[in-house]
Design a protein around this motif. Structure first.
Motif, mmCIF file in Angstrom:
data_model
loop_
_atom_site.group_PDB
_atom_site.id
_atom_site.type_symbol
_atom_site.label_atom_id
_atom_site.label_comp_id
_atom_site.label_asym_id
_atom_site.label_seq_id
_atom_site.Cartn_x
_atom_site.Cartn_y
_atom_site.Cartn_z
ATOM 1 N N GLY A 1 -12.334 -86.294 3.593
ATOM 2 C CA GLY A 1 -12.994 -87.610 2.724
ATOM 3 C C GLY A 1 -14.485 -87.532 2.282
ATOM 4 N N LEU A 2 -14.911 -86.504 2.693
ATOM 5 C CA LEU A 2 -16.712 -86.338 2.613
ATOM 6 C C LEU A 2 -16.773 -86.401 1.107
ATOM 7 C CD1 LEU A 2 -17.977 -83.956 5.458
ATOM 8 C CD2 LEU A 2 -18.264 -86.529 5.280
ATOM 9 N N SER A 3 -16.169 -85.606 0.454
ATOM 10 C CA SER A 3 -16.336 -85.419 -1.190
ATOM 11 C C SER A 3 -16.533 -86.788 -1.692
ATOM 12 C CB SER A 3 -15.316 -84.693 -1.780
ATOM 13 O OG SER A 3 -15.342 -83.264 -1.387
ATOM 14 N N ALA A 4 -15.496 -87.423 -1.446
ATOM 15 C CA ALA A 4 -15.339 -88.792 -2.045
ATOM 16 C C ALA A 4 -16.585 -89.773 -1.315
ATOM 17 C CB ALA A 4 -13.910 -89.550 -1.857
ATOM 18 N N LEU A 5 -17.001 -89.745 -0.350
ATOM 19 C CA LEU A 5 -17.841 -90.478 0.043
ATOM 20 C C LEU A 5 -19.436 -90.148 -0.454
ATOM 21 C CD1 LEU A 5 -17.142 -90.788 3.968
ATOM 22 C CD2 LEU A 5 -17.035 -92.533 2.333
ATOM 23 N N TYR A 6 -19.530 -88.966 -0.422
ATOM 24 C CA TYR A 6 -20.801 -88.362 -1.201
ATOM 25 C C TYR A 6 -20.643 -88.722 -2.839
ATOM 26 C CZ TYR A 6 -23.067 -85.044 2.052
ATOM 27 O OH TYR A 6 -23.486 -84.511 3.175
ATOM 28 N N ASP A 7 -19.428 -88.729 -3.485
ATOM 29 C CA ASP A 7 -19.301 -89.192 -4.881
ATOM 30 C C ASP A 7 -19.792 -90.610 -5.034
ATOM 31 O OD1 ASP A 7 -18.748 -89.070 -7.536
ATOM 32 O OD2 ASP A 7 -16.547 -89.379 -7.333
ATOM 33 N N GLY B 1 -12.435 -82.574 -3.911
ATOM 34 C CA GLY B 1 -13.756 -82.239 -4.512
ATOM 35 C C GLY B 1 -14.124 -83.405 -5.398
ATOM 36 N N ALA B 2 -15.607 -83.269 -5.589
ATOM 37 C CA ALA B 2 -16.146 -84.361 -6.406
ATOM 38 C C ALA B 2 -16.769 -83.476 -7.445
ATOM 39 C CB ALA B 2 -16.950 -85.095 -5.612
ATOM 40 N N ILE B 3 -16.764 -83.718 -8.670
ATOM 41 C CA ILE B 3 -17.377 -83.189 -9.907
ATOM 42 C C ILE B 3 -18.909 -83.998 -10.116
ATOM 43 C CG2 ILE B 3 -17.286 -82.299 -12.109
ATOM 44 C CD1 ILE B 3 -14.379 -82.219 -11.657
ATOM 45 N N SER C 1 -14.647 -80.773 0.520
ATOM 46 C CA SER C 1 -14.407 -80.950 1.736
ATOM 47 C C SER C 1 -12.949 -80.399 2.089
ATOM 48 C CB SER C 1 -14.863 -82.265 1.987
ATOM 49 O OG SER C 1 -14.077 -83.195 1.306
ATOM 50 N N GLY C 2 -12.738 -80.178 3.319
ATOM 51 C CA GLY C 2 -11.455 -79.656 3.855
ATOM 52 C C GLY C 2 -11.784 -78.432 4.717
ATOM 53 N N PRO C 3 -10.562 -77.547 4.916
ATOM 54 C CA PRO C 3 -10.812 -76.574 5.781
ATOM 55 C C PRO C 3 -11.732 -75.523 5.307
ATOM 56 C CG PRO C 3 -8.485 -77.232 5.522
ATOM 57 C CD PRO C 3 -9.331 -77.866 4.448
ATOM 58 N N ARG C 4 -12.582 -75.080 6.096
ATOM 59 C CA ARG C 4 -13.428 -73.997 5.568
ATOM 60 C C ARG C 4 -12.941 -72.906 5.219
ATOM 61 N NH1 ARG C 4 -19.501 -73.665 5.295
ATOM 62 N NH2 ARG C 4 -19.488 -71.760 4.011
ATOM 63 N N ALA C 5 -11.810 -72.377 5.855
ATOM 64 C CA ALA C 5 -11.247 -71.157 5.581
ATOM 65 C C ALA C 5 -10.796 -71.179 4.303
ATOM 66 C CB ALA C 5 -10.055 -70.854 6.625
ATOM 67 N N ALA C 6 -10.336 -72.268 3.789
ATOM 68 C CA ALA C 6 -9.550 -72.323 2.502
ATOM 69 C C ALA C 6 -10.667 -72.302 1.334
ATOM 70 C CB ALA C 6 -8.757 -73.594 2.242
ATOM 71 N N PHE C 7 -11.942 -72.950 1.703
ATOM 72 C CA PHE C 7 -13.043 -72.812 0.698
ATOM 73 C C PHE C 7 -13.670 -71.326 0.459
ATOM 74 C CE2 PHE C 7 -17.842 -72.806 0.148
ATOM 75 C CZ PHE C 7 -17.753 -73.480 -1.116
ATOM 76 N N GLY D 1 -19.349 -73.247 -12.252
ATOM 77 C CA GLY D 1 -20.822 -73.284 -12.567
ATOM 78 C C GLY D 1 -21.749 -73.812 -11.711
ATOM 79 N N GLY D 2 -23.062 -73.616 -11.809
ATOM 80 C CA GLY D 2 -23.976 -74.446 -10.666
ATOM 81 C C GLY D 2 -23.794 -74.095 -9.329
ATOM 82 N N THR D 3 -23.349 -74.985 -8.584
ATOM 83 C CA THR D 3 -23.280 -74.776 -7.149
ATOM 84 C C THR D 3 -22.080 -75.438 -6.496
ATOM 85 O OG1 THR D 3 -25.692 -75.503 -6.918
ATOM 86 C CG2 THR D 3 -24.430 -75.446 -4.939
ATOM 87 N N ALA D 4 -21.432 -74.452 -5.859
ATOM 88 C CA ALA D 4 -20.161 -75.133 -4.883
ATOM 89 C C ALA D 4 -20.486 -75.284 -3.705
ATOM 90 C CB ALA D 4 -18.915 -73.919 -4.955
ATOM 91 N N THR D 5 -20.455 -76.741 -3.431
ATOM 92 C CA THR D 5 -21.125 -77.025 -2.144
ATOM 93 C C THR D 5 -20.060 -77.492 -1.187
ATOM 94 O OG1 THR D 5 -23.126 -77.597 -3.102
ATOM 95 C CG2 THR D 5 -22.776 -78.492 -0.716
ATOM 96 N N TYR D 6 -19.847 -76.675 0.047
ATOM 97 C CA TYR D 6 -18.809 -77.129 1.126
ATOM 98 C C TYR D 6 -19.489 -78.211 1.970
ATOM 99 C CZ TYR D 6 -15.890 -76.807 5.150
ATOM 100 O OH TYR D 6 -14.911 -77.310 6.234
ATOM 101 N N LEU D 7 -18.949 -79.258 2.349
ATOM 102 C CA LEU D 7 -19.470 -80.498 3.090
ATOM 103 C C LEU D 7 -19.091 -80.397 4.299
ATOM 104 C CD1 LEU D 7 -19.237 -83.282 0.267
ATOM 105 C CD2 LEU D 7 -21.155 -81.912 0.894
#
Length: 296
Positions: free
Chosen positions: A167-173, A120-122, A139-145, A156-162
């Motif tokens: 590695g997607l969370s770190a790349l977005y970050d 995750g990326a905050i 980012s990771g397995p959809r079932a776990a999210f 709070g706010g938005t929990a966004t699944y990528l």
């Protein structure tokens, strides 16, 4: 006695952000277990109803959902490394900043222990956690999210699944950090220029903000051009941009302001123009950014 329907959560790491995360879970009624190397950092949370674990092992064993927020991936592996046997069947959500390679490597290790890993990326400061202003990327397995989306929504706010790539969370970050630093560096360059003419930065700030908001309005259209691989000069050609960049270089030099950043910007555009792309729009520069650097 009514059973608490909220998912029990463990938070490892109680720095400013970790404490904010645990506090948000407590506000939403989740049974929260907390642990930190310096035990005293759990005092305020314990006073609010959190369970203070005597060890990281006890903390992980206490909940099916384990959030990790430490100083770096070395610390993550130092804490989780001896706990492989208790990770089995648990979902580990790592909100520690790092690289996409570190996220993927850590995911593989957690999965070998029988656990499931979400990276995750905050995208918020600690004070925003638990408010509508917070955004957290996963980012990771959809079932776990999906299983823990409601609990993660407590932050709070938005929990966004990528997506499934850890590695997607770190790349977005880092992508957003690149945007932030480039905006701030541009503001500092402009403030230095105007400061050389006796204009205070506070006078420049509202004009700069309007400019930033204007550019933000271009992003959706520019993104479509990048994805389509077509770069029409809807507003201005690279030739025109290059001429304006030359003005920025000249103004910086004539006012005794560091011209390193303007020269770099000019060099990028000049390279594209020299390659015959001067009649295209600004997004044609994406091909330059896709190249490995000279130092790669």
């Amino acid at each position: 006695m009514t059973k608490n329907p909220r998912t029990p959560v463990t938070v490892l790491g109680l720095g400013l952000m970790g404490e904010a995360l645990a506090g948000a879970f407590l506000r939403e009624g989740h049974p929260a277990t907390v642990w930190n190397r310096t035990a005293a950092k759990a005092d305020r949370l314990a006073g609010r109803g959190a369970t203070r674990a005597g060890s990281a092992r006890d903390a992980v064993a206490a909940a099916p959902l384990v959030l990790v927020c430490l100083t770096g991936y070395d610390a993550v592996h130092e804490v989780l490394g001896p706990l492989g046997d208790v990770l089995d069947g648990r979902v580990v959500v790592n909100l520690t900043s790092g690289t996409s390679a570190e996220a993927r490597d850590t995911a593989a290790w957690v999965e070998r222990q029988g656990g499931t890993y979400l990276d995750g990326a905050i995208m918020a400061i600690p004070d925003a956690i638990g408010t509508p202003d917070a955004a957290v990327l996963y980012s990771g397995p959809r079932a776990a999210f999906d299983l823990h989306e409601r609990a993660l929504g407590s932050l709070g706010g938005t929990a966004t699944y990528l997506g499934a790539d850890h590695g997607l969370s770190a790349l977005y970050d880092v992508g957003v950090l690149s945007l932030m630093w480039n905006i701030l560096n541009g503001f500092l360059q402009g403030a230095a220029l105007l400061g050389a003419a006796g204009v205070e930065a506070t006078a420049f700030a509202p004009v700069a903000r309007n400019g930033i908001e204007t550019v933000a309005g271009w992003l959706a259209g520019y993104a479509r051009q990048i994805d389509d691989g077509v770069h029409p000069a809807a507003d201005s050609t690279l030739d025109t941009h290059l001429a304006a960049m030359e003005h920025l270089v000249q103004e910086s030099e004539s006012h005794g302001v560091d011209a390193g950043l303007p020269r770099f910007i000019r060099a990028l555009a000049a390279e594209a123009v020299a390659a015959g792309r001067g009649g295209e729009g600004y997004t044609a520069l994406i091909d330059r950014f896709r190249k490995p650097s000279d130092h790669a």
